[in-house]
Design an enzyme around this catalytic site. Structure first.
Site, mmCIF file in Angstrom:
data_model
loop_
_atom_site.group_PDB
_atom_site.id
_atom_site.type_symbol
_atom_site.label_atom_id
_atom_site.label_comp_id
_atom_site.label_asym_id
_atom_site.label_seq_id
_atom_site.Cartn_x
_atom_site.Cartn_y
_atom_site.Cartn_z
ATOM 1 N N ARG A 257 2.628 -7.081 9.262
ATOM 2 C CA ARG A 257 1.954 -5.989 9.985
ATOM 3 C C ARG A 257 2.376 -5.951 11.453
ATOM 4 N NH1 ARG A 257 -3.837 -7.478 7.237
ATOM 5 N NH2 ARG A 257 -3.793 -6.058 5.451
ATOM 6 N N TYR B 74 -12.095 -2.600 -3.689
ATOM 7 C CA TYR B 74 -12.700 -2.709 -2.360
ATOM 8 C C TYR B 74 -14.235 -2.658 -2.413
ATOM 9 C CZ TYR B 74 -8.229 -2.394 0.175
ATOM 10 O OH TYR B 74 -6.977 -2.643 0.705
ATOM 11 N N HIS C 251 -1.769 -5.454 1.421
ATOM 12 C CA HIS C 251 -3.045 -6.127 1.143
ATOM 13 C C HIS C 251 -2.762 -7.564 0.722
ATOM 14 C CE1 HIS C 251 -6.930 -7.111 -0.681
ATOM 15 N NE2 HIS C 251 -6.226 -7.637 -1.655
ATOM 16 N N GLU D 183 -9.216 -10.048 -8.092
ATOM 17 C CA GLU D 183 -8.256 -8.949 -7.910
ATOM 18 C C GLU D 183 -7.141 -8.994 -8.954
ATOM 19 O OE1 GLU D 183 -9.156 -8.809 -3.095
ATOM 20 O OE2 GLU D 183 -7.203 -9.531 -3.773
ATOM 21 N N LYS E 40 0.839 -1.202 0.000
ATOM 22 C CA LYS E 40 0.000 0.000 0.000
ATOM 23 C C LYS E 40 0.882 1.263 0.000
ATOM 24 C CE LYS E 40 -3.909 -2.234 2.385
ATOM 25 N NZ LYS E 40 -4.824 -2.161 3.550
ATOM 26 N N ASN F 275 -1.945 0.031 7.357
ATOM 27 C CA ASN F 275 -1.438 -1.332 7.619
ATOM 28 C C ASN F 275 -0.603 -1.919 6.472
ATOM 29 O OD1 ASN F 275 -3.564 -1.848 5.947
ATOM 30 N ND2 ASN F 275 -4.612 -3.296 7.297
HETATM 31 P P1 IDP Z 1 -7.763 -7.011 5.076
HETATM 32 O O1 IDP Z 1 -6.944 -5.942 4.394
HETATM 33 O O2 IDP Z 1 -7.026 -7.617 6.222
HETATM 34 O O3 IDP Z 1 -8.316 -8.025 4.113
HETATM 35 P P2 IDP Z 1 -10.451 -5.845 5.115
HETATM 36 O O4 IDP Z 1 -11.491 -6.096 6.142
HETATM 37 O O5 IDP Z 1 -10.627 -6.438 3.767
HETATM 38 O O6 IDP Z 1 -9.037 -6.274 5.756
HETATM 39 O O7 IDP Z 1 -10.309 -4.278 4.979
HETATM 40 C C1 IDP Z 1 -9.560 -3.696 3.953
HETATM 41 C C2 IDP Z 1 -8.714 -2.585 4.511
HETATM 42 O O8 IDP Z 1 -9.561 -1.553 4.982
HETATM 43 C C3 IDP Z 1 -7.852 -2.975 5.714
HETATM 44 O O9 IDP Z 1 -6.620 -3.570 5.355
HETATM 45 C C4 IDP Z 1 -7.662 -1.632 6.382
HETATM 46 O O10 IDP Z 1 -6.635 -0.864 5.736
HETATM 47 C C5 IDP Z 1 -8.990 -0.948 6.132
HETATM 48 N N1 IDP Z 1 -9.914 -1.151 7.253
HETATM 49 C C6 IDP Z 1 -10.605 -2.260 7.566
HETATM 50 N N2 IDP Z 1 -11.362 -2.082 8.658
HETATM 51 C C7 IDP Z 1 -11.160 -0.817 9.032
HETATM 52 C C8 IDP Z 1 -11.675 -0.012 10.109
HETATM 53 O O11 IDP Z 1 -12.499 -0.452 10.932
HETATM 54 N N3 IDP Z 1 -11.206 1.264 10.184
HETATM 55 C C9 IDP Z 1 -10.294 1.777 9.291
HETATM 56 N N4 IDP Z 1 -9.808 1.074 8.264
HETATM 57 C C10 IDP Z 1 -10.227 -0.202 8.145
HETATM 58 MG MG MG Z 2 -9.683 -7.832 2.592
#
Ligand code: IDP
Ligand code: MG
Length: 172
Positions: free
Chosen positions: A124, A71, A137, A148, A31, A134
């Site tokens: 992470r 997303y 991805h 994707e 990212k 974070n």
């Molecule tokens: P992942 O990246 O571990 O698959 P996802 O639930 O798919 O997690 O969410 C995508 C991205 O959205 C996360 O990596 C994070 O950067 C962001 N994200 C997810 N949940 C939150 C939240 O509650 N607050 C802020 N950002 C979030």
């Molecule tokens: Mg995800």
């Protein structure tokens, strides 16, 4: 002819990594914060050293349109606008990695979504602090990996090749 001389492990040079399961693919992306913080090499290194095979990689500044598609499943979440803005804030490194169970293992290597819960030793867990920063991805299923990969790469950009060390990564 290639394959006539056995390798030290006794194979003919074609067998290892040839089974379909070793050709599973995951979409892994560094990212914008990972790029800005100079973590590109570190993240790629971990996948390389694990034994996974890099089959596609590019360096791009993604459009909001592409990120909204990437997303799409999260479009009704309150953090969606901030997520798209974060992801569009600079260049990223989308990649495709191949190998046995690469989707599941790739997620384990990334660590939990919230770095506060990511185990030490994970990308992470070792390298970032907040969920909204974070750094990487990883696809959450083989199905979403396919979607994707199709969004970020053309078929020609995903390269089929046989790493020299496959004999030493897979026993059969
Ligand atoms: P992942 O990246 O571990 O698959 P996802 O639930 O798919 O997690 O969410 C995508 C991205 O959205 C996360 O990596 C994070 O950067 C962001 N994200 C997810 N949940 C939150 C939240 O509650 N607050 C802020 N950002 C979030
Ligand atoms: Mg995800």
């Amino acid at each position: 002819m290639m394959g006539e001389t056995p390798n030290q492990c006794g194979c003919d040079g074609h067998g290892h990594g040839a089974m379909a399961a070793t050709r599973e693919r995951s979409f892994i992306m560094i990212k914008p914060d990972g790029v800005q913080r100079g973590l590109v090499g570190e993240i790629i290194k971990r996948f390389e050293q694990k034994g996974f095979k890099l089959v596609a990689l590019k360096f791009v500044w993604p459009t909001e349109d592409l990120l909204k598609k990437h997303y799409a499943d999260l479009s009704d979440k309150p953090f969606f606008p901030a997520l798209v803005k974060y992801m569009a804030s600079g260049p990223v490194v989308p990649m495709v990695w191949e190998g046995l169970n690469v989707v599941k293992t790739g997620r384990v290597m990334l660590g939990a979504t919230n770095p506060a819960d990511s185990a030490p030793g994970t990308i992470r867990g070792d390298l970032c602090i907040q969920m909204g920063r974070n750094i990487c991805h990883g696809s959450d299923s083989v199905e979403s990996a396919k979607k994707e990969i199709g969004l970020w790469f053309t078929e020609k950009e995903v390269v089929a090749w046989s790493p020299a060390n496959d004999c030493w990564v897979y026993e059969d």
